[in-house]
Motif scaffolding. Structure first.
Motif, PDB file in Angstrom:
ATOM      1  N   HIS A   1      -5.770 -12.787  25.971  1.00  0.00           N
ATOM      2  CA  HIS A   1      -4.620 -13.567  26.484  1.00  0.00           C
ATOM      3  C   HIS A   1      -3.608 -12.935  27.137  1.00  0.00           C
ATOM      4  CE1 HIS A   1      -5.492 -16.200  22.495  1.00  0.00           C
ATOM      5  NE2 HIS A   1      -6.428 -16.361  23.544  1.00  0.00           N
ATOM      6  N   LEU A   2      -3.320 -11.507  26.792  1.00  0.00           N
ATOM      7  CA  LEU A   2      -2.414 -10.739  27.593  1.00  0.00           C
ATOM      8  C   LEU A   2      -2.943 -10.819  28.720  1.00  0.00           C
ATOM      9  CD1 LEU A   2      -1.328 -10.026  24.584  1.00  0.00           C
ATOM     10  CD2 LEU A   2      -1.225  -7.768  25.750  1.00  0.00           C
ATOM     11  N   ALA A   3      -4.255 -10.516  29.058  1.00  0.00           N
ATOM     12  CA  ALA A   3      -4.607 -10.255  30.549  1.00  0.00           C
ATOM     13  C   ALA A   3      -4.662 -11.598  31.392  1.00  0.00           C
ATOM     14  CB  ALA A   3      -6.303  -9.877  30.293  1.00  0.00           C
ATOM     15  N   GLU A   4      -4.820 -12.654  30.543  1.00  0.00           N
ATOM     16  CA  GLU A   4      -4.731 -13.952  31.483  1.00  0.00           C
ATOM     17  C   GLU A   4      -3.421 -14.166  31.922  1.00  0.00           C
ATOM     18  OE1 GLU A   4      -5.176 -18.670  30.345  1.00  0.00           O
ATOM     19  OE2 GLU A   4      -5.575 -17.294  28.662  1.00  0.00           O
ATOM     20  N   PHE A   5      -2.343 -13.460  31.462  1.00  0.00           N
ATOM     21  CA  PHE A   5      -0.986 -13.984  31.976  1.00  0.00           C
ATOM     22  C   PHE A   5      -0.361 -12.425  32.550  1.00  0.00           C
ATOM     23  CE2 PHE A   5      -1.546 -17.318  28.811  1.00  0.00           C
ATOM     24  CZ  PHE A   5      -1.158 -18.269  29.534  1.00  0.00           C
ATOM     25  N   GLY A   6      -1.270 -11.560  32.695  1.00  0.00           N
ATOM     26  CA  GLY A   6      -0.961 -10.377  33.756  1.00  0.00           C
ATOM     27  C   GLY A   6       0.071  -9.702  32.606  1.00  0.00           C
ATOM     28  N   VAL A   7      -0.059  -9.477  31.348  1.00  0.00           N
ATOM     29  CA  VAL A   7       0.848  -8.984  30.586  1.00  0.00           C
ATOM     30  C   VAL A   7       0.278  -7.894  29.969  1.00  0.00           C
ATOM     31  CG1 VAL A   7       2.232  -9.052  28.386  1.00  0.00           C
ATOM     32  CG2 VAL A   7       2.237 -10.983  30.005  1.00  0.00           C
ATOM     33  N   THR A   8       0.834  -6.568  29.774  1.00  0.00           N
ATOM     34  CA  THR A   8       0.300  -5.396  28.949  1.00  0.00           C
ATOM     35  C   THR A   8       1.134  -5.061  27.793  1.00  0.00           C
ATOM     36  OG1 THR A   8       1.712  -3.614  30.348  1.00  0.00           O
ATOM     37  CG2 THR A   8      -0.386  -4.294  31.505  1.00  0.00           C
ATOM     38  N   ARG A   9       0.613  -4.174  26.899  1.00  0.00           N
ATOM     39  CA  ARG A   9       1.421  -3.786  26.082  1.00  0.00           C
ATOM     40  C   ARG A   9       2.690  -3.133  26.294  1.00  0.00           C
ATOM     41  NH1 ARG A   9      -3.579  -3.410  23.993  1.00  0.00           N
ATOM     42  NH2 ARG A   9      -4.133  -4.907  22.282  1.00  0.00           N
ATOM     43  N   ALA A  10       2.729  -2.315  27.667  1.00  0.00           N
ATOM     44  CA  ALA A  10       3.879  -1.866  27.946  1.00  0.00           C
ATOM     45  C   ALA A  10       4.891  -2.529  28.448  1.00  0.00           C
ATOM     46  CB  ALA A  10       3.595  -0.851  29.076  1.00  0.00           C
ATOM     47  N   ASP A  11       4.416  -3.898  28.730  1.00  0.00           N
ATOM     48  CA  ASP A  11       5.377  -4.829  29.097  1.00  0.00           C
ATOM     49  C   ASP A  11       6.120  -5.352  27.985  1.00  0.00           C
ATOM     50  OD1 ASP A  11       4.625  -4.818  31.959  1.00  0.00           O
ATOM     51  OD2 ASP A  11       3.025  -6.456  31.610  1.00  0.00           O
ATOM     52  N   LEU A  12       5.151  -5.388  26.900  1.00  0.00           N
ATOM     53  CA  LEU A  12       5.991  -6.051  25.607  1.00  0.00           C
ATOM     54  C   LEU A  12       6.908  -5.080  25.072  1.00  0.00           C
ATOM     55  CD1 LEU A  12       2.630  -7.339  23.811  1.00  0.00           C
ATOM     56  CD2 LEU A  12       4.569  -8.505  24.903  1.00  0.00           C
ATOM     57  N   PHE A  13       6.510  -3.866  25.087  1.00  0.00           N
ATOM     58  CA  PHE A  13       7.522  -2.867  24.736  1.00  0.00           C
ATOM     59  C   PHE A  13       8.541  -2.795  25.470  1.00  0.00           C
ATOM     60  CE2 PHE A  13       3.769  -0.887  22.628  1.00  0.00           C
ATOM     61  CZ  PHE A  13       4.401  -0.613  21.329  1.00  0.00           C
ATOM     62  N   ALA A  14       8.464  -2.808  26.710  1.00  0.00           N
ATOM     63  CA  ALA A  14       9.813  -2.951  27.748  1.00  0.00           C
ATOM     64  C   ALA A  14      10.600  -3.987  27.471  1.00  0.00           C
ATOM     65  CB  ALA A  14       9.214  -2.906  29.201  1.00  0.00           C
ATOM     66  N   ALA A  15      10.079  -5.252  27.250  1.00  0.00           N
ATOM     67  CA  ALA A  15      10.975  -6.538  26.721  1.00  0.00           C
ATOM     68  C   ALA A  15      11.592  -6.228  25.687  1.00  0.00           C
ATOM     69  CB  ALA A  15       9.857  -7.782  26.853  1.00  0.00           C
ATOM     70  N   GLN A  16      10.973  -5.649  24.595  1.00  0.00           N
ATOM     71  CA  GLN A  16      11.527  -5.411  23.509  1.00  0.00           C
ATOM     72  C   GLN A  16      12.661  -4.332  23.513  1.00  0.00           C
ATOM     73  OE1 GLN A  16       9.656  -2.154  20.706  1.00  0.00           O
ATOM     74  NE2 GLN A  16      10.031  -3.893  18.971  1.00  0.00           N
ATOM     75  N   ALA A  17      12.694  -3.454  24.432  1.00  0.00           N
ATOM     76  CA  ALA A  17      13.777  -2.468  24.628  1.00  0.00           C
ATOM     77  C   ALA A  17      14.946  -3.421  25.513  1.00  0.00           C
ATOM     78  CB  ALA A  17      13.175  -1.550  25.559  1.00  0.00           C
ATOM     79  N   ALA A  18      14.316  -4.116  26.468  1.00  0.00           N
ATOM     80  CA  ALA A  18      15.515  -5.113  27.168  1.00  0.00           C
ATOM     81  C   ALA A  18      16.104  -6.035  26.433  1.00  0.00           C
ATOM     82  CB  ALA A  18      14.792  -5.394  28.409  1.00  0.00           C
ATOM     83  N   GLY A  19      15.325  -6.526  25.255  1.00  0.00           N
ATOM     84  CA  GLY A  19      16.002  -7.776  24.478  1.00  0.00           C
ATOM     85  C   GLY A  19      15.653  -9.078  25.187  1.00  0.00           C
ATOM     86  N   ARG A  20      14.819  -8.981  26.108  1.00  0.00           N
ATOM     87  CA  ARG A  20      14.615 -10.532  26.784  1.00  0.00           C
ATOM     88  C   ARG A  20      13.025 -10.246  27.539  1.00  0.00           C
ATOM     89  NH1 ARG A  20      18.143  -7.496  30.072  1.00  0.00           N
ATOM     90  NH2 ARG A  20      17.242  -7.194  32.040  1.00  0.00           N
ATOM     91  N   SER A  21      12.318 -11.275  27.700  1.00  0.00           N
ATOM     92  CA  SER A  21      11.089 -11.549  28.030  1.00  0.00           C
ATOM     93  C   SER A  21      11.001 -11.589  29.747  1.00  0.00           C
ATOM     94  CB  SER A  21      10.262 -12.751  27.389  1.00  0.00           C
ATOM     95  OG  SER A  21      10.279 -12.411  25.996  1.00  0.00           O
ATOM     96  N   THR A  22       9.892 -11.346  30.003  1.00  0.00           N
ATOM     97  CA  THR A  22       9.669 -11.715  31.406  1.00  0.00           C
ATOM     98  C   THR A  22       9.036 -12.922  31.577  1.00  0.00           C
ATOM     99  OG1 THR A  22       7.433 -10.995  31.425  1.00  0.00           O
ATOM    100  CG2 THR A  22       9.025  -9.162  32.008  1.00  0.00           C
ATOM    101  N   PRO A  23       8.903 -13.639  32.598  1.00  0.00           N
ATOM    102  CA  PRO A  23       8.531 -14.883  32.863  1.00  0.00           C
ATOM    103  C   PRO A  23       6.863 -14.999  32.722  1.00  0.00           C
ATOM    104  CG  PRO A  23       9.872 -14.416  34.646  1.00  0.00           C
ATOM    105  CD  PRO A  23       9.811 -13.342  34.158  1.00  0.00           C
ATOM    106  N   GLN A  24       6.386 -13.786  32.734  1.00  0.00           N
ATOM    107  CA  GLN A  24       4.856 -13.643  32.166  1.00  0.00           C
ATOM    108  C   GLN A  24       4.560 -13.588  30.879  1.00  0.00           C
ATOM    109  OE1 GLN A  24       6.403 -11.860  34.570  1.00  0.00           O
ATOM    110  NE2 GLN A  24       5.022 -11.635  36.560  1.00  0.00           N
ATOM    111  N   ILE A  25       5.547 -13.103  30.064  1.00  0.00           N
ATOM    112  CA  ILE A  25       5.550 -13.040  28.752  1.00  0.00           C
ATOM    113  C   ILE A  25       5.947 -14.281  28.120  1.00  0.00           C
ATOM    114  CG2 ILE A  25       6.665 -12.002  26.401  1.00  0.00           C
ATOM    115  CD1 ILE A  25       6.909  -9.407  28.227  1.00  0.00           C
ATOM    116  N   LYS A  26       6.885 -15.081  28.831  1.00  0.00           N
ATOM    117  CA  LYS A  26       7.161 -16.420  28.178  1.00  0.00           C
ATOM    118  C   LYS A  26       5.964 -17.204  28.438  1.00  0.00           C
ATOM    119  CE  LYS A  26      12.140 -16.056  29.324  1.00  0.00           C
ATOM    120  NZ  LYS A  26      13.452 -16.786  30.107  1.00  0.00           N
ATOM    121  N   ALA A  27       5.470 -17.250  29.526  1.00  0.00           N
ATOM    122  CA  ALA A  27       4.196 -18.144  29.621  1.00  0.00           C
ATOM    123  C   ALA A  27       3.029 -17.855  28.674  1.00  0.00           C
ATOM    124  CB  ALA A  27       3.697 -17.976  31.126  1.00  0.00           C
ATOM    125  N   LEU A  28       2.735 -16.596  28.404  1.00  0.00           N
ATOM    126  CA  LEU A  28       1.959 -16.172  27.300  1.00  0.00           C
ATOM    127  C   LEU A  28       2.440 -17.016  25.799  1.00  0.00           C
ATOM    128  CD1 LEU A  28      -0.341 -14.439  26.018  1.00  0.00           C
ATOM    129  CD2 LEU A  28       1.448 -12.501  25.959  1.00  0.00           C
TER     130      LEU A  28
END
Length: 301
Positions: free
Chosen positions: A189-216
């Motif tokens: 599912h992560l791959a389908e939306f172009g999301v990596t675990r690094a992206d999840l950790f970055a969103a966690q640190a920033a306190g907001r999601s990217t459009p790709q994570i939101k779509a996921l």
């Protein structure tokens, strides 16, 4: 022995009240004599989960040893051995009263053991294998306690409701699970939306999601809603005294996903919770709903 049993049930109730706010509220709508048995099942699952998740400062081998020791004591109790565990007497009593399927408990403990070594899942089928023990069997454990006019027909909806609740937790708790070193969003599912675990950790640190994570997350919510839809026909099949409880749980857990949707599927801005005003309205509506009324599946934008 009776005093020990009463104390064990009270220990389970305290765990339920402290950690299962939504489900505890729903359980209060059950006939009084049934409540302690639901508390016992919650206490069993919660205590095992705490061995896995609340001992992270210990080496993995020691955490595994603690879970194994507790599991062995439970299995010995099933065979009639005495136990001085603070909550197992209540669990063993509930199993005996309702003749619950021992295989469900073995499957649950297997999934808890997986959490000690498995940190991610390649496919949704792999995740479903885990959730068979962590979620689906909770539904089948609960069914004899809730009671049904047609247990055979109610069994699969009960399993589906367990899966729906578990997925809701996974969606809400993405950030907390990252802190534990786990991801319950399958790799495919992560791959389908172009999301990596690094992206999840970055969103966690920033306190907001990217459009790709939101779509996921939007897609994960839709997947959870498929399980809710499959579970809905089972609620009118429960005994009348149990339907308000499960309608409330169904709507409140589903309401968590409404809160996720209201944040534009950003699970990193805040932890999604259902407002108290809505919780009260759901309880009132459930109590006023005539037993046997069909349960409406969720329709989100």
């Amino acid at each position: 022995m009776e005093v020990d049993l009463a104390a064990a049930y009270e220990r389970c109730r305290e765990l339920h009240k402290r950690h299962g706010r939504t489900y505890y509220l729903a359980t209060r709508l059950l006939p009084k004599w049934k409540r302690r048995h639901v508390h016992a099942l919650y206490g069993f699952t919660r205590y095992a989960d705490e061995i896995v998740d609340r001992t992270e400062d210990l080496p993995p081998a020691e955490r595994a040893a603690r879970l194994t020791a507790w599991s062995d004591e439970f299995l010995a109790g099933l065979a009639g051995a005495p136990t001085d565990d603070p909550l197992l007497p209540a669990v063993l009593h509930t199993i005996a009263v309702f003749d619950l399927d021992r295989a469900d408990f073995a499957a649950f403990l297997r999934s808890m053991a997986m959490d000690l070594t498995v940190t991610s899942y390649a496919t949704y089928d792999d995740l479903l294998d885990y959730m068979e023990g962590s979620a689906a069997v909770i539904g089948t454990m609960m069914l004899p306690i809730l009671g049904s006019s047609d247990p055979a027909a109610a069994r699969e909806p009960a399993r589906q409701l367990g899966l729906a609740f578990q997925l809701t937790n996974f969606i809400r708790d993405v950030s907390e699970d990252l802190d534990r070193g786990r991801t319950y969003l399958p790799d495919e599912h992560l791959a389908e939306f172009g999301v990596t675990r690094a992206d999840l950790f970055a969103a966690q640190a920033a306190g907001r999601s990217t459009p790709q994570i939101k779509a996921l997350i939007r897609a994960e919510v839709a997947r959870a809603d498929e399980h809710y839809a499959a579970a809905a026909p089972g609620i009118p099949l429960l005994l009348p005294g149990s339907q308000a409880c499960m309608r409330t749980a169904y709507e409140l857990y589903g309401g968590i996903l409404d809160e996720v949707a209201a944040e534009d599927y950003d699970v990193f801005t805040r932890r999604a919770t259902v407002p108290n005003q809505r919780r009260a309205a759901v309880v009132a509506r459930s109590l006023l709903t005539r037993p046997g009324t069909p349960t409406t599946a969720f329709a989100r934008s």
